[in-house]
Write a protein that holds these residues in place. Structure first.
Motif, PDB file in Angstrom:
ATOM      1  N   CYS A 386       0.867  -1.195   0.013  1.00 45.97           N
ATOM      2  CA  CYS A 386      -0.060  -0.048  -0.018  1.00 45.97           C
ATOM      3  C   CYS A 386       0.786   1.292  -0.054  1.00 45.97           C
ATOM      4  N   HIS A 455       0.578   5.211   9.415  1.00 48.57           N
ATOM      5  CA  HIS A 455      -0.424   4.904  10.497  1.00 48.57           C
ATOM      6  C   HIS A 455      -1.204   6.223  10.908  1.00 48.57           C
ATOM      7  N   SER A 458      -3.671   7.330   7.915  1.00 45.76           N
ATOM      8  CA  SER A 458      -4.631   6.318   8.044  1.00 45.76           C
ATOM      9  C   SER A 458      -5.600   7.033   8.935  1.00 45.76           C
ATOM     10  N   ASP A 462      -6.845   9.552   5.619  1.00 50.17           N
ATOM     11  CA  ASP A 462      -7.609   8.451   4.588  1.00 50.17           C
ATOM     12  C   ASP A 462      -7.755   7.126   5.485  1.00 50.17           C
ATOM     13  N   ASN A 463      -9.070   6.675   5.820  1.00 52.89           N
ATOM     14  CA  ASN A 463      -9.374   5.847   6.779  1.00 52.89           C
ATOM     15  C   ASN A 463      -9.334   4.459   5.945  1.00 52.89           C
ATOM     16  N   ASN A 464      -9.211   4.549   4.625  1.00 53.19           N
ATOM     17  CA  ASN A 464      -9.104   3.275   3.766  1.00 53.19           C
ATOM     18  C   ASN A 464      -7.639   2.892   3.527  1.00 53.19           C
ATOM     19  N   PHE A 465      -6.800   3.706   4.070  1.00 55.24           N
ATOM     20  CA  PHE A 465      -5.270   3.251   3.932  1.00 55.24           C
ATOM     21  C   PHE A 465      -4.987   2.034   5.073  1.00 55.24           C
ATOM     22  N   ILE A 467      -3.809  -0.225   8.157  1.00 53.65           N
ATOM     23  CA  ILE A 467      -2.743  -0.255   8.984  1.00 53.65           C
ATOM     24  C   ILE A 467      -2.132  -1.619   9.039  1.00 53.65           C
TER      25      ILE A 467
END
Ligand SMILES: [Zn+2]
Length: 468
Positions: A386, A455, A458, A462-465, A467
């Motif tokens: 990612c 971290h 995210s 961008d919560n879609n990244f 962790i």
């Protein structure tokens, strides 16, 4: 969220009921088996004298014999070995990749009491190797989750979960309740802590480790006095300090979360820790155990080797006849490393060079083509997993010599800001500082890092990244 927590509570309550029912079923089966003995047709015809001649060991029940028969058949174990296993108490420190398979086989083998220590909770990234935990155990204490699984494997033994961080204040008290300790942890401070606790309590320590595709296994602090089968009762094997008197520099020690691990590797080593524990309990002598020897497993070319370790050191601080360690110390300070895998926040760059994720996001949106140059310094496999769109990958491991010179050239040519990015915001600072130190004055001011790394990105942008 309400639905989530209500489901979690419901599942926890169902699990408890399931455990109680499983225990009840076991007790009923036991009773039923005993009743069967007296109601079997042949029973009536048996001569009472013959019944009294049926000897199934002094301490084992008929059910024990049936349950453990496949290992009792082994000459190395036999009835007396099984009796010792049923009476043994083993402490497994760490309910992770090593501790799960180790505890699983110990429970299966009927070890009378298994203690399991872990301060952490189950995380989705654990499940590929920590085989006692399932998807439904996420956020549950690892010690409790492991204990639940172990009880479902063997409801007839005692399982004691310790949902705590093992440290100098509690290690001796817990360890002294057991006969054998398994080090299934993943950090150097805990290795020294357990070693010293075992030296002070004179307990054997079965130590395993696994990282990437490699694993290691040995037994520290073995004492012949506890084994009547040993010819030389004065023999004592080396302890961890005999072999490693001083801790390694913290930066040379890898971790599963940073370096990765193939699930079956700790599976192999953890299983072999259980095997060594079983052999030790049933009374194998030190020549047959991994005492003064270390097993090295390489999963890449599938080889097992054993290397000879130095013997007990006559001047060892922990286990010699005149030890200098008479109580447990501060192992985090001693090893200059932390005993948990939680995020470590380095402060290398000044705050003025640290860009927060929302600010970076704004620069990227507003800047368009003139936006900052984003240098991701994670390893190539991590970058492949990612990345933020538009970044370039310069793994920090290779930032030296020609590669560093090439990056410096990129930075010199760049008219924009250069932001270093990594997973947690530590390696990015180290890489940025390397470039600041190596580059000429007019370019130094361009260099910054992403504070908190991907971290934080995210969490804040961008919560879609993912962790990881
Ligand atoms: Zn020693």
């Amino acid at each position: 969220m309400d639905r989530l927590s209500s489901l979690e509570n419901e599942i926890a309550s169902l699990r408890k009921t399931l455990q109680e029912k499983e225990h009840e079923l076991y007790e009923l089966r036991k009773e039923f088996t005993l009743q069967q003995i007296s109601t079997e047709p042949n029973y009536q015809q048996c001569d009472v004298n013959n019944i009294s001649k049926t000897n199934i060991g002094d301490k084992l029940t008929k059910l024990d014999i049936m349950r453990y028969s496949r290992q009792i058949l082994l000459p190395d174990i036999g009835v007396s070995g099984q009796e010792k296993l049923c009476a043994a108490k083993v402490l497994v420190v760490g309910a992770g990749g090593l501790g799960c398979p180790a505890a699983l086989y110990l429970a299966g083998a009927g070890v009378g009491q298994i203690g399991i220590v872990d301060y952490d909770t189950v995380d989705l990234t654990n499940i590929h190797r920590q085989v006692l935990h399932g998807e439904g155990d996420q956020h549950v204490s690892k010690a409790e989750s492991a204990a639940n699984s172990l009880r479902s494997i063997n409801s007839h033994i005692k399982i004691v979960p310790y949902n705590i961080q093992m440290d100098s204040t509690n290690a001796l008290e817990i360890a002294s309740k057991y006969d054998v300790i398994l080090d299934c942890t993943d950090n150097v401070p805990t290795r020294y802590l357990l070693n010293d606790a075992c030296a002070l309590t004179k307990l054997p320590l079965i130590s395993g480790s696994a990282l990437k595709m490699e694993g290691q296994l040995t037994i520290y602090g073995y004492r012949a006095t506890k084994n009547p089968n040993e010819k030389d009762q004065s023999y004592i094997g080396p302890c961890y300090r005999c072999v490693f008197p001083t801790p390694p520099p913290p930066e040379t020690v890898g971790s599963c979360s940073a370096n990765g691990v193939a699930g079956p590797v700790p599976g192999v080593i953890g299983s072999l820790q259980a095997l060594e524990a079983i052999k030790l309990i049933v009374g194998q002598t030190h020549e047959k155990l991994l005492v003064e020897r270390m097993l090295l497993f390489d999963g890449e070319d599938m080889t097992f080797r054993t290397v000879k370790l130095r013997g007990r050191a006559s001047a060892c601080a922990a286990c010699s006849d005149t030890p200098t360690i008479s109580r447990l110390i501060d192992y985090t300070a001693f090893c200059k490393a932390q005993a948990t895998e939680k995020d470590l926040d380095l402060q290398i760059l000044p705050q003025s060079r640290r860009m927060s994720p929302p600010v970076l996001s704004r620069h990227m949106t507003e800047g368009g083509d003139a936006g900052p140059l984003l240098v991701d310094v994670r390893s190539a496999p991590e970058y492949g997993m990612c990345r933020i769109e538009g970044t370039v990958n310069w793994p920090s491991d290779s930032l030296r010599g020609e590669t560093l010179e090439k990056l410096l050239e990129e930075v010199r040519k760049c008219a924009r800001q250069v932001i270093f990015i990594c997973r947690r915001g530590n390696d990015s600072q180290i890489a940025a500082q390397t470039v600041i130190d190596a580059i000429e004055e007019p370019h130094k001011s361009k260099i910054m890092d992403l504070k908190g790394g991907l971290h934080a990105w995210s969490r804040e942008v961008d919560n879609n990244f993912p962790i990881y």
